[in-house]
Design a protein around this motif. Sequence first.
Motif, PDB file in Angstrom:
ATOM      1  N   ALA A  60       0.813  -1.216   0.000  1.00 35.72           N
ATOM      2  CA  ALA A  60       0.000   0.000   0.000  1.00 35.72           C
ATOM      3  C   ALA A  60       0.846   1.265   0.000  1.00 35.72           C
ATOM      4  O   ALA A  60       0.410   2.311  -0.498  1.00 35.72           O
ATOM      5  CB  ALA A  60      -0.952   0.002   1.198  1.00 35.72           C
ATOM      6  N   ASP A  61       2.054   1.196   0.560  1.00 39.34           N
ATOM      7  CA  ASP A  61       2.928   2.365   0.554  1.00 39.34           C
ATOM      8  C   ASP A  61       3.467   2.663  -0.836  1.00 39.34           C
ATOM      9  O   ASP A  61       3.706   3.816  -1.175  1.00 39.34           O
ATOM     10  CB  ASP A  61       4.092   2.155   1.526  1.00 39.34           C
ATOM     11  CG  ASP A  61       3.763   2.631   2.925  1.00 39.34           C
ATOM     12  OD1 ASP A  61       2.974   3.575   3.063  1.00 39.34           O
ATOM     13  OD2 ASP A  61       4.281   2.049   3.887  1.00 39.34           O
ATOM     14  N   SER A  62       3.695   1.643  -1.627  1.00 41.15           N
ATOM     15  CA  SER A  62       4.125   1.858  -3.006  1.00 41.15           C
ATOM     16  C   SER A  62       2.948   2.254  -3.883  1.00 41.15           C
ATOM     17  O   SER A  62       3.044   3.152  -4.721  1.00 41.15           O
ATOM     18  CB  SER A  62       4.770   0.578  -3.565  1.00 41.15           C
ATOM     19  OG  SER A  62       5.911   0.227  -2.821  1.00 41.15           O
ATOM     20  N   PHE A  63       1.804   1.615  -3.652  1.00 42.69           N
ATOM     21  CA  PHE A  63       0.607   1.854  -4.461  1.00 42.69           C
ATOM     22  C   PHE A  63       0.138   3.296  -4.358  1.00 42.69           C
ATOM     23  O   PHE A  63      -0.363   3.868  -5.328  1.00 42.69           O
ATOM     24  CB  PHE A  63      -0.494   0.901  -4.010  1.00 42.69           C
ATOM     25  CG  PHE A  63      -1.758   0.986  -4.814  1.00 42.69           C
ATOM     26  CD1 PHE A  63      -1.775   0.690  -6.171  1.00 42.69           C
ATOM     27  CD2 PHE A  63      -2.958   1.348  -4.207  1.00 42.69           C
ATOM     28  CE1 PHE A  63      -2.940   0.759  -6.918  1.00 42.69           C
ATOM     29  CE2 PHE A  63      -4.133   1.414  -4.936  1.00 42.69           C
ATOM     30  CZ  PHE A  63      -4.122   1.117  -6.295  1.00 42.69           C
ATOM     31  N   ARG A  64       0.305   3.914  -3.204  1.00 37.11           N
ATOM     32  CA  ARG A  64      -0.184   5.279  -2.996  1.00 37.11           C
ATOM     33  C   ARG A  64       0.493   6.286  -3.926  1.00 37.11           C
ATOM     34  O   ARG A  64      -0.043   7.369  -4.161  1.00 37.11           O
ATOM     35  CB  ARG A  64       0.022   5.692  -1.534  1.00 37.11           C
ATOM     36  CG  ARG A  64       1.475   5.834  -1.140  1.00 37.11           C
ATOM     37  CD  ARG A  64       1.650   5.975   0.354  1.00 37.11           C
ATOM     38  NE  ARG A  64       1.260   7.288   0.836  1.00 37.11           N
ATOM     39  CZ  ARG A  64       1.509   7.747   2.064  1.00 37.11           C
ATOM     40  NH1 ARG A  64       2.098   6.958   2.949  1.00 37.11           N
ATOM     41  NH2 ARG A  64       1.144   8.945   2.430  1.00 37.11           N
ATOM     42  N   TYR A  65       1.664   5.943  -4.459  1.00 34.06           N
ATOM     43  CA  TYR A  65       2.394   6.855  -5.336  1.00 34.06           C
ATOM     44  C   TYR A  65       2.104   6.609  -6.818  1.00 34.06           C
ATOM     45  O   TYR A  65       2.700   7.255  -7.675  1.00 34.06           O
ATOM     46  CB  TYR A  65       3.887   6.757  -5.070  1.00 34.06           C
ATOM     47  CG  TYR A  65       4.248   7.276  -3.702  1.00 34.06           C
ATOM     48  CD1 TYR A  65       4.207   8.642  -3.411  1.00 34.06           C
ATOM     49  CD2 TYR A  65       4.596   6.401  -2.677  1.00 34.06           C
ATOM     50  CE1 TYR A  65       4.506   9.112  -2.149  1.00 34.06           C
ATOM     51  CE2 TYR A  65       4.909   6.872  -1.406  1.00 34.06           C
ATOM     52  CZ  TYR A  65       4.861   8.231  -1.154  1.00 34.06           C
ATOM     53  OH  TYR A  65       5.158   8.697   0.100  1.00 34.06           O
ATOM     54  N   THR A  66       1.197   5.703  -7.098  1.00 30.61           N
ATOM     55  CA  THR A  66       0.775   5.483  -8.478  1.00 30.61           C
ATOM     56  C   THR A  66      -0.467   6.302  -8.753  1.00 30.61           C
ATOM     57  O   THR A  66      -1.167   6.748  -7.835  1.00 30.61           O
ATOM     58  CB  THR A  66       0.466   3.992  -8.721  1.00 30.61           C
ATOM     59  OG1 THR A  66      -0.696   3.617  -7.959  1.00 30.61           O
ATOM     60  CG2 THR A  66       1.653   3.123  -8.321  1.00 30.61           C
ATOM     61  N   ASP A  67      -0.769   6.510 -10.031  1.00 30.84           N
ATOM     62  CA  ASP A  67      -1.982   7.252 -10.385  1.00 30.84           C
ATOM     63  C   ASP A  67      -3.219   6.538  -9.844  1.00 30.84           C
ATOM     64  O   ASP A  67      -4.148   7.177  -9.344  1.00 30.84           O
ATOM     65  CB  ASP A  67      -2.081   7.399 -11.904  1.00 30.84           C
ATOM     66  CG  ASP A  67      -1.037   8.353 -12.470  1.00 30.84           C
ATOM     67  OD1 ASP A  67      -0.487   9.159 -11.694  1.00 30.84           O
ATOM     68  OD2 ASP A  67      -0.769   8.273 -13.681  1.00 30.84           O
ATOM     69  N   ALA A  68      -3.220   5.231  -9.934  1.00 30.84           N
ATOM     70  CA  ALA A  68      -4.374   4.461  -9.483  1.00 30.84           C
ATOM     71  C   ALA A  68      -4.536   4.492  -7.973  1.00 30.84           C
ATOM     72  O   ALA A  68      -5.654   4.423  -7.455  1.00 30.84           O
ATOM     73  CB  ALA A  68      -4.258   3.010  -9.956  1.00 30.84           C
ATOM     74  N   GLY A  69      -3.426   4.624  -7.255  1.00 24.71           N
ATOM     75  CA  GLY A  69      -3.485   4.552  -5.805  1.00 24.71           C
ATOM     76  C   GLY A  69      -3.416   5.879  -5.081  1.00 24.71           C
ATOM     77  O   GLY A  69      -3.448   5.907  -3.848  1.00 24.71           O
ATOM     78  N   ALA A  70      -3.357   6.984  -5.829  1.00 22.34           N
ATOM     79  CA  ALA A  70      -3.206   8.300  -5.200  1.00 22.34           C
ATOM     80  C   ALA A  70      -4.342   8.607  -4.234  1.00 22.34           C
ATOM     81  O   ALA A  70      -4.153   9.309  -3.241  1.00 22.34           O
ATOM     82  CB  ALA A  70      -3.116   9.381  -6.271  1.00 22.34           C
ATOM     83  N   PHE A  71      -5.532   8.077  -4.515  1.00 25.64           N
ATOM     84  CA  PHE A  71      -6.690   8.342  -3.664  1.00 25.64           C
ATOM     85  C   PHE A  71      -6.494   7.845  -2.239  1.00 25.64           C
ATOM     86  O   PHE A  71      -7.161   8.303  -1.315  1.00 25.64           O
ATOM     87  CB  PHE A  71      -7.940   7.658  -4.263  1.00 25.64           C
ATOM     88  CG  PHE A  71      -7.953   6.164  -4.084  1.00 25.64           C
ATOM     89  CD1 PHE A  71      -8.561   5.596  -2.974  1.00 25.64           C
ATOM     90  CD2 PHE A  71      -7.343   5.335  -5.008  1.00 25.64           C
ATOM     91  CE1 PHE A  71      -8.563   4.217  -2.797  1.00 25.64           C
ATOM     92  CE2 PHE A  71      -7.342   3.964  -4.834  1.00 25.64           C
ATOM     93  CZ  PHE A  71      -7.948   3.400  -3.732  1.00 25.64           C
ATOM     94  N   SER A  72      -5.575   6.902  -2.038  1.00 26.70           N
ATOM     95  CA  SER A  72      -5.447   6.243  -0.738  1.00 26.70           C
ATOM     96  C   SER A  72      -4.437   6.895   0.193  1.00 26.70           C
ATOM     97  O   SER A  72      -4.283   6.457   1.337  1.00 26.70           O
ATOM     98  CB  SER A  72      -5.055   4.772  -0.940  1.00 26.70           C
ATOM     99  OG  SER A  72      -3.745   4.662  -1.488  1.00 26.70           O
ATOM    100  N   ALA A  73      -3.746   7.938  -0.257  1.00 27.01           N
ATOM    101  CA  ALA A  73      -2.645   8.510   0.534  1.00 27.01           C
ATOM    102  C   ALA A  73      -3.081   8.936   1.931  1.00 27.01           C
ATOM    103  O   ALA A  73      -2.366   8.716   2.914  1.00 27.01           O
ATOM    104  CB  ALA A  73      -2.029   9.690  -0.204  1.00 27.01           C
ATOM    105  N   HIS A  74      -4.269   9.538   2.048  1.00 22.95           N
ATOM    106  CA  HIS A  74      -4.714  10.051   3.341  1.00 22.95           C
ATOM    107  C   HIS A  74      -5.281   8.968   4.256  1.00 22.95           C
ATOM    108  O   HIS A  74      -5.662   9.251   5.392  1.00 22.95           O
ATOM    109  CB  HIS A  74      -5.787  11.132   3.126  1.00 22.95           C
ATOM    110  CG  HIS A  74      -7.012  10.633   2.417  1.00 22.95           C
ATOM    111  ND1 HIS A  74      -7.072  10.549   1.043  1.00 22.95           N
ATOM    112  CD2 HIS A  74      -8.188  10.165   2.882  1.00 22.95           C
ATOM    113  CE1 HIS A  74      -8.251  10.054   0.689  1.00 22.95           C
ATOM    114  NE2 HIS A  74      -8.942   9.810   1.787  1.00 22.95           N
TER     115      HIS A  74
END
Length: 303
Positions: A60-74
Motif C-alpha cells: 500500500a505504501d508503493s501503491f499510494r504513489y501510483t496514479d491508481a493509488g493516489a486516492f489512498s494517501a490520506h
Amino acid sequence: MKTAVLAFSAALFAPGAYSWGLVGHATVGYVAQHYLDGAAKILTSHLLDGVPLANVASWADSFRYTDAGAFSAHLHYIDAHDQVPNKCGVKLERDCPPEGCIVTAIANYWIEVLTGRPVTQTSRILDDKLSKEERANALKFVVHFLGDITQPLHTENLDVGGNTITVTWGGNDAASKTNLHAVWDTKIVETLAGGSTLAAADTLSKSIITDIESGIYKDQKESWTSCGSIKRGTGCPKAWAQDANQFVCTNVLVDGADAVRGQDVSGAYYEKNVPIARQQLAKGGYRLGLWLNAIAKAEQKKC
C-alpha cells in the motif's frame, strides 16, 4: 497531514519509503500469518496466490504513489489535534476528515473515488463480483493499515506526524540527519531487528510470537483485541488509534518536540522506546491475524 500539507508530505514520503518500514510491516505480516486459522489461510493464499502476508505488507505504501493509488494517501494515518505532551487523544469527529482516515479505512467505510460510491474493504475482500486482483488489493490494504495504526506517529498531527522534527541518528553530521517519523518507521525497528531485510523481520517475528505465546505479552494479548468484532464499525480501529496515540505523550514526545529536535536519538531515546515499538508490532500482528480470521469466517457464512 491535511490537504494544506499534502505536497509537503509527499516530498517527505518519497516513493520507496515505507511507514513502519519494510521490516516493521513484514514483522506484522509474519506474526499475523502465525495466527491465521484454516479458513483464513485458504482465503489469503487464494487471493495472494500463495504469497505470504509479509511479502505484501508494504504494498500500500508503493501503491499510494501510483496514479491508481493516489486516492489512498490520506488513509494511512489519522491526525489527532491534541495537546502534546500534556494531553493526547483521538477524536474521530475532530481528527478524521470527510474523505476518510486510517480509522475509517480499517472500519471499511470510505469513498472509492473511481466510482463515487461508499465501499468497504472487508466487503471487497469477500465480493465475488469483483476480480481476484481487486479482492487481493483490498486484502493488502487491510494487512497494511493494521500495521500503520500501531505506529504512534501515524495517529498524531503535531509537526506533520513528527516529519518536521529534525533529529539525527548515530551522529551529528549531515548524513545522520533524519526526522522523528522516519526514526519510528525504520531506524528503531531495523536496529531492533538487526537488519533491513525480510529475513530480519522473520527472525524478529519469531521472538515476538514466543513472547505472545509464553513470554511478556502472554497476559496482555487478550486486551489487544478486547474492543470487539469487525461488525462494530469504527469501534476497534478507533480504540487501536487511541492506544497508539497515548504513547505520543508517554514516550515519543514525553517532554515535547523541542526536547528531541536536533538531538541524536540513537542512544537513550532508542533504549527507552524500543520496547514500545516492539510491543506495537506485536499488537499489529496479533490483531491482524484475528481480524483476517473473522473476515474468513464471514466468507464461510456466504456458502
